[in-house]
Design an enzyme around this catalytic site. Structure first.
Site, PDB file in Angstrom:
ATOM      1  N   TRP A 185       0.844  -1.201   0.000  1.00  0.00           N
ATOM      2  CA  TRP A 185       0.000   0.000   0.000  1.00  0.00           C
ATOM      3  C   TRP A 185       0.880   1.252   0.000  1.00  0.00           C
ATOM      4  CZ3 TRP A 185      -1.659   4.480   2.241  1.00  0.00           C
ATOM      5  CH2 TRP A 185      -2.973   4.863   2.023  1.00  0.00           C
ATOM      6  N   GLU A 238      -3.332   0.617  -6.273  1.00  0.00           N
ATOM      7  CA  GLU A 238      -4.062   1.694  -6.955  1.00  0.00           C
ATOM      8  C   GLU A 238      -3.181   2.865  -7.360  1.00  0.00           C
ATOM      9  OE1 GLU A 238      -7.476   2.614  -4.530  1.00  0.00           O
ATOM     10  OE2 GLU A 238      -8.177   0.537  -4.557  1.00  0.00           O
ATOM     11  N   GLU A 274      -9.523  -6.305  -5.633  1.00  0.00           N
ATOM     12  CA  GLU A 274     -10.110  -5.670  -4.454  1.00  0.00           C
ATOM     13  C   GLU A 274     -11.497  -5.214  -4.821  1.00  0.00           C
ATOM     14  OE1 GLU A 274      -7.765  -2.951  -2.041  1.00  0.00           O
ATOM     15  OE2 GLU A 274      -9.541  -1.708  -1.730  1.00  0.00           O
ATOM     16  N   ARG A 284     -18.754   1.546  -4.560  1.00  0.00           N
ATOM     17  CA  ARG A 284     -18.305   1.975  -5.881  1.00  0.00           C
ATOM     18  C   ARG A 284     -18.105   0.744  -6.748  1.00  0.00           C
ATOM     19  NH1 ARG A 284     -14.084   2.797  -2.332  1.00  0.00           N
ATOM     20  NH2 ARG A 284     -12.123   1.722  -2.746  1.00  0.00           N
TER      21      ARG A 284
END
Length: 611
Positions: free
Chosen positions: A80, A127, A202, A324
């Site tokens: 991350w 991401e 994810e 989302r």
């Protein structure tokens, strides 16, 4: 009931899509070094370039506990963030790809050496923009150290890496799985053309009420039906963090009160069981899957040995919205559906039946109920399907609705709380109930002070990490009840930076996680240069009071902060240092401790008394 919905063909001469299905509920361990996270910090095994400690944090324990329950569970590492030293002075992990790759690979090797854990996949950077050179370096290093079986998932964002893979054979060979986050059940053509495994690496991130359970039911099926994704990884598994942090209660179940022991088994747990109890890694999806005529979807899987599992969902739009991406409108109505088994599956005579009914109108849901077996006549069976239901039809007879003891009743965080950190052999590196938001606060044995401060809590990160959100320049760990208004916070503090050291205690801290940089509250700071400051925010921009304190590094001091209504006062070593600072907002929040920068500092004898 609506009219007959048509016949769904299952099986045939070319009945298997040769894609490996992975367990939908998978432990996805985030290799997250000393940085703010969505909800808080996960400590790195390597804070500095000459430091290795494979026993920090809770992740090792969590992986081992998961393995005890399911030895076949898949373990994944996904960075991350990265410790600052990886960038060698730059805020970017790809400038020195060999250093970053070595950092990741050592973690994989350490998992095996120290915990006998086999990491099966590793991602790139959560991401964030991927770097093709780094991926190739990582693949090469994994192969060199005997980890050729560890697959690389890329790039844990959107599907864009597929375009690069088509034109770069070395990159193509380096990546085993194309993983996208929150794909909305849709895959792009370029990803399909690669013929790589496609995963929703994810997903979910939704509040775990019944609508969250409906979201999970829909995407577990439709990620494959619409997007040929053969794995769906939930973020997160268990909501064990303060509910008022970002994404509160977004786990498949909730266990957020270690002080009371209360936990809640939420609907997504039972929805997960519809798939994971009746499939295993190595099963394959059948080609004949799809949407039902009047809404909903079905998937069918086989182990290739005669077993069959069919999962059906009829979740309506408003009862299956995920956090989302946005969900386009669609209709689902009650219907009859007939299924016709083909090929080798026509020999099946009976299917076990498991059903979940959300019952949004009556608000009396029933989850994961075992019904009477369903007879299959000449390979055919018909179901009456209502709205917002999930069915599993399977030849597997080992299904079982797990039981659990009645959890202790929920209770608020104790209004009187103390911790002196005197733990000789702590089971975890972090103190209970503290939630690190930036920085890492670890148990520490202070051998230079064998007196009353032998055992302390120490902030150990000295360099701002490489992260993908606007990280705070300060470190902070919150504790307590977010609804606390009037309280007294006291803590002994010890600064270790001679010129620039700074430490605070705080009350009414209103934000954490990704929003911590903008946190407001009452922050009582003392500095090694002999000054103090009281601010209304973590960033220190709104000053309520300031002056001389006489504090310096390498000396113990007791800070006491009292907030009562609109006024705050502070004591240093039991004597008034400032009083009656006016605090208009926020009205409530957590207690906290922290440092002025990424620096070494110690804390002891922490206490809170709330009214």
């Amino acid at each position: 009931m609506s009219s007959f919905s048509g016949v769904q063909q299952i099986g045939g001469l070319n009945y298997e899509v040769r894609l490996t299905v992975r367990l939908s509920l998978r432990e996805s361990i985030k290799l997250n070094p000393q940085s703010e996270l969505t909800d808080g910090t996960e400590p790195s095994y390597m804070h500095y370039d000459n430091d290795e400690n494979y026993f920090r944090g809770y992740e090792w324990w969590l992986m081992k506990e998961a393995k005890k329950r399911n030895p076949n569970i898949t373990l994944i590492g996904l960075p991350w963030a990265f410790p600052g030293w990886v960038g060698r002075g730059s805020n970017w992990p790809y400038d020195y790809p060999d250093i970053t790759a070595a950092y990741v690979v050592k973690w994989i090797l350490g998992a095996k050496q120290y915990h006998d854990l086999d990491i099966q996949y590793v991602g790139i950077w959560n991401e964030r923009r991927y770097n093709a050179k780094y991926i190739k370096v990582l693949r090469n290093l994994l192969d060199k150290v005997g980890q050729s079986g560890v697959g690389i998932i890329a790039a844990d964002g959107d599907w864009s890496i597929a375009n690069s893979m088509i034109d770069d054979l070395y990159l193509y060979d380096s990546v085993e799985v194309i993983g996208a986050h929150y794909p909305g059940t849709i895959t792009v053509t370029e990803a399909l053309k690669t013929q790589k495994k496609l995963w929703s690496s994810e997903d979910y991130s939704s509040f775990n009420n019944e609508v969250g359970g409906g979201c999970w039911a829909r995407i577990l099926n439709q990620n494959y039906v619409n997007g040929l994704m053969t794995a769906t990884i939930s973020w997160n598994l268990v909501a064990s963090y303060y509910e008022d942090l970002p994404f509160g209660r977004d786990g498949l179940m909730t266990a957020e009160e270690p002080w009371s022991g209360n936990y809640v088994v939420e609907s997504p747990i039972w929805i997960t069981a519809h798939t994971t109890q009746f499939t295993q890694p190595g099963w394959t999806y059948l080609q004949t899957v799809g949407h039902l005529e009047h809404g909903g979807s079905y998937v069918a899987l086989t182990d290739g040995k005669g077993n069959l599992t069919v999962v059906i969902e009829t979740m309506t739009h408003d009862h299956s919205v995920c956090v989302r991406p946005p969900l386009p409108h669609f209709n689902v109505t009650s219907q009859n559906a007939t299924f016709q088994l083909k090929g080798s599956l026509t020999s099946i005579e009976e299917l076990q039946v498991w059903r979940s009914q959300f019952n949004f109108k009556t608000k009396k849901p029933y989850f994961f109920e075992k019904l009477a077996p369903l007879k299959v006549l000449n390979g055919s069976f018909t179901l009456s399907l209502a709205e917002d239901e999930v069915y599993t039809l399977t030849t597997i007879i080992t299904g079982h609705k797990g039981s659990y003891p009645e959890p202790p009743p929920s209770a608020p965080f104790p209004k009187v709380y103390k911790d002196n950190f005197d733990v000789l052999n702590p089971p975890f590196s972090e103190a209970p109930d503290f939630a690190d938001q930036t920085g890492v606060f670890e148990y520490y044995v202070n051998l230079t002070d064998p007196g009353p401060h032998l055992f302390t809590l120490r902030q150990v990160v000295t360099q701002r990490p490489i992260t993908w959100v606007a990280d705070a320049d300060q470190t902070i760990s919150v504790i307590g009840d977010h609804q606390w208004q009037d309280l007294t916070v006291s803590c002994d503090i010890f600064m270790e930076n001679i010129k620039t050291g700074g430490v605070f205690v705080a009350a009414r801290v209103d934000k954490g996680g990704e929003s911590v940089r903008n946190a407001k509250g009452v922050f009582f700071w003392v500095f090694a240069d002999g000054t103090y400051r009281v601010t209304n925010d973590l960033a220190g921009q709104t000053v309520l009071a300031e002056g001389l304190s006489g504090t310096q590094a390498f000396g113990w001091y007791t800070l006491t902060l009292t907030v009562q209504g609109q006024y705050a006062s502070g004591l240093l070593n039991g004597y008034p240092l400032w009083k009656n600072a006016v605090v208009l907002t926020p009205k409530h929040g957590w207690a906290a401790i922290g440092t002025h920068s990424f620096e070494l500092a110690q804390f002891d004898n922490f206490s809170v008394t709330a009214e």
